[in-house]
Design an enzyme around this catalytic site. Sequence first.
Site, mmCIF file in Angstrom:
data_model
loop_
_atom_site.group_PDB
_atom_site.id
_atom_site.type_symbol
_atom_site.label_atom_id
_atom_site.label_comp_id
_atom_site.label_asym_id
_atom_site.label_seq_id
_atom_site.Cartn_x
_atom_site.Cartn_y
_atom_site.Cartn_z
ATOM 1 N N CYS A 31 11.197 7.135 95.048
ATOM 2 C CA CYS A 31 12.190 7.321 93.996
ATOM 3 C C CYS A 31 12.110 6.225 92.945
ATOM 4 O O CYS A 31 11.687 5.103 93.228
ATOM 5 C CB CYS A 31 13.584 7.299 94.610
ATOM 6 S SG CYS A 31 13.846 8.731 95.628
ATOM 7 N N TYR A 169 6.878 19.041 101.133
ATOM 8 C CA TYR A 169 7.528 17.839 101.678
ATOM 9 C C TYR A 169 8.375 18.239 102.887
ATOM 10 O O TYR A 169 9.385 18.918 102.755
ATOM 11 C CB TYR A 169 8.392 17.235 100.568
ATOM 12 C CG TYR A 169 9.208 16.017 100.911
ATOM 13 C CD1 TYR A 169 8.828 15.120 101.907
ATOM 14 C CD2 TYR A 169 10.362 15.738 100.189
ATOM 15 C CE1 TYR A 169 9.590 13.998 102.179
ATOM 16 C CE2 TYR A 169 11.127 14.612 100.453
ATOM 17 C CZ TYR A 169 10.734 13.749 101.458
ATOM 18 O OH TYR A 169 11.491 12.634 101.721
ATOM 19 N N HIS A 172 11.613 13.358 106.476
ATOM 20 C CA HIS A 172 12.987 12.948 106.190
ATOM 21 C C HIS A 172 14.028 14.052 106.414
ATOM 22 O O HIS A 172 15.007 14.126 105.680
ATOM 23 C CB HIS A 172 13.100 12.412 104.754
ATOM 24 C CG HIS A 172 12.255 11.172 104.534
ATOM 25 N ND1 HIS A 172 11.307 11.091 103.573
ATOM 26 C CD2 HIS A 172 12.238 9.998 105.189
ATOM 27 C CE1 HIS A 172 10.724 9.902 103.624
ATOM 28 N NE2 HIS A 172 11.277 9.213 104.597
ATOM 29 N N ASP A 265 12.006 4.327 108.466
ATOM 30 C CA ASP A 265 10.779 4.578 107.713
ATOM 31 C C ASP A 265 10.578 3.435 106.716
ATOM 32 O O ASP A 265 9.605 2.671 106.806
ATOM 33 C CB ASP A 265 10.908 5.928 107.003
ATOM 34 C CG ASP A 265 9.749 6.229 106.077
ATOM 35 O OD1 ASP A 265 8.663 5.683 106.294
ATOM 36 O OD2 ASP A 265 9.936 7.023 105.129
#
Length: 698
Positions: A31, A169, A172, A265
């Site tokens: 991000c 993706y 997460h 992570d």
Amino acid sequence: MARDPRHDVLFEPLHIGPKVLRNRFYQVPHCTGFGVQKPGAQARYRATKAEGGWAAVCTEYCAVSPDSDETPFISARLWDDDDLCALALMCEEVHSHGALAGVELHHSGAHCPRREYRLPAVAPSQLASEYLLVTPKAMELDDIRHVQDNWAAAARRAREAGFDIVYVYGAHSYLPMQFLSPFYNHRTDSYGGSFENRARFWLELLEVTREAVDGECAVVSRIAVDALGPYGVELDEGLAFVRAADHLVDLWDVNVGSAQEWSKDSGASRFFRQGHQLEWTGRVREATAKPIVGVSRLTDPDQMAEIVRSGVWDVIGAARPSIADPFLPTKIEEGRLDEIRECIGCNICIPKSDPGGNIGCTQNATAGEEFRRGWHPERFEPAANRERDVLVVGAGPAGMECAIVLGKRGFRRVHLVDAEAEIGGIMRWIPRLPGRGEWARVLNWRRIQLDKLPNVEVITGSRLDAEGVLTYGAEIVVVATGAFWSPTGLDRETHEPVEGADSSLPHVLTPEQIMVEGKVPPGERVVVYDGDGYFMAPDLAEKLAAEGFRVDFVTSFHDVAPFCYETLEDAFLRRRLHDVGVAMHKSVILERIAPGIAAGRDEYDEPFELEADAAVLVTQRVSDDALYHELRLDEERLETERIEAVYRIGDCVAPQLIADAIFDGHRLAREIDEPNPAVPLPYRRERIVLAQTAGAGA
Ligand code: ADP
Ligand code: SF4
């Protein structure tokens, strides 16, 4: 200098599907706060890393459709062709530096905050998100097709925008993982139950993505192979999915953790060593012969080369190491290892990015400023006034950074003077707090760079008073004298000192007294009072507990170290304090300290009292600005001494994050030849500007 042959393996090209990585350095999605709202910043930020040698650079999570609206967080988007245009700029700039551009197509499913979109989130089952106030709609088959169609449309736009790499993706605990994980998927139809059924949604997404990019882009899937908790899958199922989907994937991007436990992570150095993920992601090779990219805060080229040579991973992924040093690959290639600005694992980049709107970094002041301020991490313009001599008073983070940038801008003479025997300011002692050793890199990197600059002289053990500064002989003075912890417990809740709090007394202590002066609390029972909310109080509590004190941690906040939530340290800090026997008391305002007692009131105004032989006050810091004000007082004298300007930077202006103190020092040096360097130049803003209509406002 030449590259060390031990690192040659890092510079071998690698095919991923139809594309070729020029070397083994890969900026994984992360991000920034730019998304598609700030296309210029997005493009220049990623392109700077492409210029610095990364073979591929990727966007942050990129929502495929409005039902994955991340507001209030800022993600990229490929909802429509306008988003395509915004991201095409990134592809163009990245390509101009010979790197591949990747986009991380994304759908957050049950974890979708949707503050802009407002309609229900969608997920495999109607199970509330464990970390946001969201209870989703259980997807009907039509919803599944709809998301897959949107994914395909976004993939086509990605290809058209010029992306070389298109992600599915799944890490997460976002939507593909929500289907795979029995924790989120309670369905009884063909998308739930058996592993085969749970894997179906993700496999179909990969198929539609492959079809959409039509052989022109590499298809990458990101998977958390072990959630290291309940919010995903364990390693056996992670590896089973890699086997099941292997024929559809050109590169596996592997990690651990989940949305709820992302802290495992993007591990902070306080609790995680470099390479900690290898224990799990190092096992993926058992399931695939396809290329693998992994992450783990790696900055050591020897360790990177060893990983690639061993065949565990083929590509070294990086988010944080690439933020801290966009030129890391180039520096390894050119053998300039001592110039690598290593990430310190502080995670300040996290609150600065998608919730903050503009990424920033402790180590790299230029991160996020490439477009809006035009700063380049490795290039510095000669200053128009470089014939002047500059005196920088105080060699903390702000002073060191300022002196380095002034040195690189070619000033004839820069003197960096500090009262202490060593440079570093607060960074002389913060790395000695429990688990903060890696933070020493802030000082180490700067010490090495200062040594290399012939025009910068570092003078230690010299405390300058106003007279000393006035007669020093410099034309420009920069005061960077820092800040100190309030010796009276001046506190955010009361804006007053705590009664009886006076750090000249034996039973009242400040962080500096403990860490620098070696002051020891009398007795056995110590109260650590936190009105700050970041790392200082919990770190000191752990240190004192380890030294055998009976420690009570008292905080005026509703949580222990609430700012550490943003740096992903909070849960580990609480557990650590619990494990070392520290008692934690929340929502308490300390009002009085006396030998044997610490007293105050709780959030219901009930009296609160603890037996305490000593109290450590971590309330607020206060700028050490006396020297600055004394200098500014006598303008005539400044003129007589031919001092053109006196500036101040860093904590001396206002106590702030280390990252921001460094930024402040950097900013002044970048703009020191502007008409009024004390006032920052405006930065470029990216926004929609409405054309002025005749008669508007009449
Ligand atoms: P910042 O985070 O703003 O860089 P620090 O508190 O880390 O601030 O560093 C301030 C530094 O300034 C310390 O190393 C301190 O020793 C030094 N310093 C403070 N006052 C003087 C002075 N009068 N002369 C020289 N050095 C000073
Ligand atoms: Fe590393 Fe800290 Fe910079 Fe993030 S802010 S990249 S953790 S040094």
